[in-house]
Motif scaffolding. Structure first.
Motif, PDB file in Angstrom:
ATOM      1  N   GLN A  47      14.824  61.447  -1.919  1.00 55.78           N
ATOM      2  CA  GLN A  47      13.809  60.443  -2.191  1.00 55.78           C
ATOM      3  C   GLN A  47      13.249  60.695  -3.574  1.00 55.78           C
ATOM      4  OE1 GLN A  47      10.856  60.124   0.894  1.00 55.78           O
ATOM      5  NE2 GLN A  47      12.251  58.985   2.197  1.00 55.78           N
ATOM      6  N   ASN A  48      12.762  59.632  -4.217  1.00 56.00           N
ATOM      7  CA  ASN A  48      12.154  59.733  -5.552  1.00 56.00           C
ATOM      8  C   ASN A  48      13.107  60.360  -6.566  1.00 56.00           C
ATOM      9  OD1 ASN A  48       9.667  58.696  -4.486  1.00 56.00           O
ATOM     10  ND2 ASN A  48       9.341  60.716  -3.613  1.00 56.00           N
ATOM     11  N   SER A  49      14.374  59.978  -6.479  1.00 60.30           N
ATOM     12  CA  SER A  49      15.373  60.494  -7.413  1.00 60.30           C
ATOM     13  C   SER A  49      16.047  59.324  -8.114  1.00 60.30           C
ATOM     14  CB  SER A  49      16.403  61.345  -6.664  1.00 60.30           C
ATOM     15  OG  SER A  49      17.144  60.552  -5.749  1.00 60.30           O
ATOM     16  N   SER A  50      17.075  59.630  -8.872  1.00 59.28           N
ATOM     17  CA  SER A  50      17.777  58.624  -9.663  1.00 59.28           C
ATOM     18  C   SER A  50      19.208  58.465  -9.157  1.00 59.28           C
ATOM     19  CB  SER A  50      17.790  59.070 -11.125  1.00 59.28           C
ATOM     20  OG  SER A  50      18.514  58.162 -11.916  1.00 59.28           O
ATOM     21  N   ILE A  51      19.698  57.227  -9.205  1.00 58.83           N
ATOM     22  CA  ILE A  51      21.100  56.925  -8.921  1.00 58.83           C
ATOM     23  C   ILE A  51      21.661  56.286 -10.184  1.00 58.83           C
ATOM     24  CG2 ILE A  51      22.695  55.504  -7.557  1.00 58.83           C
ATOM     25  CD1 ILE A  51      20.662  55.793  -5.229  1.00 58.83           C
ATOM     26  N   ALA A  52      22.775  56.791 -10.665  1.00 54.95           N
ATOM     27  CA  ALA A  52      23.393  56.269 -11.884  1.00 54.95           C
ATOM     28  C   ALA A  52      24.680  55.534 -11.533  1.00 54.95           C
ATOM     29  CB  ALA A  52      23.694  57.410 -12.854  1.00 54.95           C
ATOM     30  N   ILE A  53      24.863  54.378 -12.151  1.00 52.81           N
ATOM     31  CA  ILE A  53      26.064  53.569 -11.976  1.00 52.81           C
ATOM     32  C   ILE A  53      26.683  53.381 -13.354  1.00 52.81           C
ATOM     33  CG2 ILE A  53      26.989  51.350 -11.217  1.00 52.81           C
ATOM     34  CD1 ILE A  53      24.304  51.040  -9.624  1.00 52.81           C
ATOM     35  N   GLU A  54      27.948  53.758 -13.477  1.00 46.93           N
ATOM     36  CA  GLU A  54      28.667  53.568 -14.735  1.00 46.93           C
ATOM     37  C   GLU A  54      29.978  52.861 -14.449  1.00 46.93           C
ATOM     38  OE1 GLU A  54      28.910  56.980 -17.469  1.00 46.93           O
ATOM     39  OE2 GLU A  54      27.772  58.063 -15.935  1.00 46.93           O
ATOM     40  N   ALA A  55      30.363  51.951 -15.336  1.00 50.52           N
ATOM     41  CA  ALA A  55      31.669  51.296 -15.247  1.00 50.52           C
ATOM     42  C   ALA A  55      32.224  51.207 -16.657  1.00 50.52           C
ATOM     43  CB  ALA A  55      31.543  49.918 -14.619  1.00 50.52           C
ATOM     44  N   PHE A  56      33.496  51.570 -16.796  1.00 51.99           N
ATOM     45  CA  PHE A  56      34.116  51.572 -18.127  1.00 51.99           C
ATOM     46  C   PHE A  56      35.629  51.591 -17.975  1.00 51.99           C
ATOM     47  CE2 PHE A  56      33.041  55.825 -16.776  1.00 51.99           C
ATOM     48  CZ  PHE A  56      34.217  56.533 -16.940  1.00 51.99           C
ATOM     49  N   GLY A  57      36.309  51.285 -19.052  1.00 47.77           N
ATOM     50  CA  GLY A  57      37.762  51.356 -19.076  1.00 47.77           C
ATOM     51  C   GLY A  57      38.205  52.757 -19.464  1.00 47.77           C
ATOM     52  N   ALA A  58      39.240  53.243 -18.787  1.00 42.93           N
ATOM     53  CA  ALA A  58      39.811  54.564 -19.083  1.00 42.93           C
ATOM     54  C   ALA A  58      41.334  54.425 -19.000  1.00 42.93           C
ATOM     55  CB  ALA A  58      39.301  55.610 -18.104  1.00 42.93           C
ATOM     56  N   GLY A  59      41.963  54.245 -20.145  1.00 43.15           N
ATOM     57  CA  GLY A  59      43.411  54.012 -20.142  1.00 43.15           C
ATOM     58  C   GLY A  59      43.718  52.684 -19.483  1.00 43.15           C
ATOM     59  N   ASN A  60      44.565  52.707 -18.467  1.00 43.19           N
ATOM     60  CA  ASN A  60      44.953  51.493 -17.747  1.00 43.19           C
ATOM     61  C   ASN A  60      44.073  51.230 -16.525  1.00 43.19           C
ATOM     62  OD1 ASN A  60      47.089  50.977 -19.518  1.00 43.19           O
ATOM     63  ND2 ASN A  60      48.498  52.239 -18.346  1.00 43.19           N
ATOM     64  N   PHE A  61      42.958  51.915 -16.418  1.00 44.79           N
ATOM     65  CA  PHE A  61      42.107  51.807 -15.236  1.00 44.79           C
ATOM     66  C   PHE A  61      40.676  51.429 -15.597  1.00 44.79           C
ATOM     67  CE2 PHE A  61      45.551  54.537 -13.968  1.00 44.79           C
ATOM     68  CZ  PHE A  61      45.847  54.089 -12.685  1.00 44.79           C
ATOM     69  N   ALA A  62      40.048  50.748 -14.671  1.00 49.11           N
ATOM     70  CA  ALA A  62      38.601  50.570 -14.695  1.00 49.11           C
ATOM     71  C   ALA A  62      38.040  51.677 -13.818  1.00 49.11           C
ATOM     72  CB  ALA A  62      38.218  49.205 -14.134  1.00 49.11           C
ATOM     73  N   GLU A  63      37.027  52.353 -14.297  1.00 51.41           N
ATOM     74  CA  GLU A  63      36.394  53.406 -13.504  1.00 51.41           C
ATOM     75  C   GLU A  63      34.968  52.991 -13.160  1.00 51.41           C
ATOM     76  OE1 GLU A  63      36.634  57.487 -14.475  1.00 51.41           O
ATOM     77  OE2 GLU A  63      38.792  57.407 -14.821  1.00 51.41           O
ATOM     78  N   LEU A  64      34.627  53.188 -11.909  1.00 47.20           N
ATOM     79  CA  LEU A  64      33.273  53.002 -11.410  1.00 47.20           C
ATOM     80  C   LEU A  64      32.809  54.356 -10.925  1.00 47.20           C
ATOM     81  CD1 LEU A  64      30.847  51.269 -10.415  1.00 47.20           C
ATOM     82  CD2 LEU A  64      32.103  51.008  -8.261  1.00 47.20           C
ATOM     83  N   ILE A  65      31.705  54.829 -11.478  1.00 48.67           N
ATOM     84  CA  ILE A  65      31.165  56.130 -11.108  1.00 48.67           C
ATOM     85  C   ILE A  65      29.739  55.925 -10.611  1.00 48.67           C
ATOM     86  CG2 ILE A  65      30.443  58.405 -11.939  1.00 48.67           C
ATOM     87  CD1 ILE A  65      32.752  58.228 -13.961  1.00 48.67           C
ATOM     88  N   ILE A  66      29.445  56.491  -9.449  1.00 46.73           N
ATOM     89  CA  ILE A  66      28.091  56.432  -8.888  1.00 46.73           C
ATOM     90  C   ILE A  66      27.655  57.861  -8.596  1.00 46.73           C
ATOM     91  CG2 ILE A  66      26.652  55.606  -6.994  1.00 46.73           C
ATOM     92  CD1 ILE A  66      28.527  53.177  -6.813  1.00 46.73           C
TER      93      ILE A  66
END
Length: 136
Positions: A47-66
Motif C-alpha cells: 500500500q502507498n507504493s508506486s507501480i511503474a508501466i513501461e512500453a518500448f521497442g526492443a529489436g523485433n519486439f514490443a516490451e511491456l514492463i510492470i
C-alpha cells in the motif's frame, strides 16, 4: 479501469510509453493481459507504493514492463505462479490464481513470452511481456 483500485490502496502510477508500437493482436486479449498484470502488481504490492508501466521497442519486439514495490517471490515460484490455481507462499491477496495463467496463454497465442523477476531496489516484482512487433 484500474485507477479506483490504485487510489484505494494509495498506489501511484508512473507511465513511460516510447512508441508508437504496432503489434498484431486481439485487442480485448491484450487489454485482459494488461489488466491482469496491473491487478497483480497492485494486489501483491505494498500500500502507498508506486507501480511503474513501461512500453518500448526492443529489436523485433514490443516490451511491456510492470514493476511493483513489495515482497519478492522465492526463486522457484517465479515460474510456478503461471500454473493455474497456484498460490505463492505467504500470499494474502484475494483471487483464484488464474490471472497469470491467463496472461501466459494470451502471450503464447500472440507469439510472445512473459516472465517475472524479483527486484531489489526497491524490492518488488517485475513482469515483462515481449510480443513481436508488426512491421509495415
Amino acid at each position: 479501469m484500474m485507477e479506483p483500485i490504485f487510489q484505494q490502496r494509495g498506489q501511484s502510477i508512473r507511465r513511460v510509453i516510447l512508441g508508437p508500437l504496432m503489434i498484431e493482436a486481439v485487442r480485448f486479449k491484450i487489454e485482459q493481459l494488461t489488466q491482469n498484470l496491473l491487478a497483480n502488481a497492485s494486489a501483491h504490492g505494498n500500500q502507498n507504493s508506486s507501480i511503474a508501466i513501461e512500453a518500448f521497442g526492443a529489436g523485433n519486439f514490443a516490451e511491456l514492463i510492470i514493476d511493483n514495490e513489495g515482497p519478492c517471490l522465492l526463486e522457484e515460484e517465479l515460474t510456478k505462479v503461471f500454473i493455474p490455481h497456484y498460490r505463492a507462499s505467504g500470499t494474502k491477496a484475494e483471487g483464484n490464481g488464474l490471472g497469470l495463467a491467463i496472461v501466459q496463454e494470451i502471450v503464447g497465442q500472440h507469439g510472445g513470452e512473459v516472465y517475472l523477476e524479483n527486484r531489489e531496489n526497491p524490492a518488488g516484482i517485475r513482469a515483462t511481456v515481449r510480443l513481436p512487433l508488426m512491421f509495415t
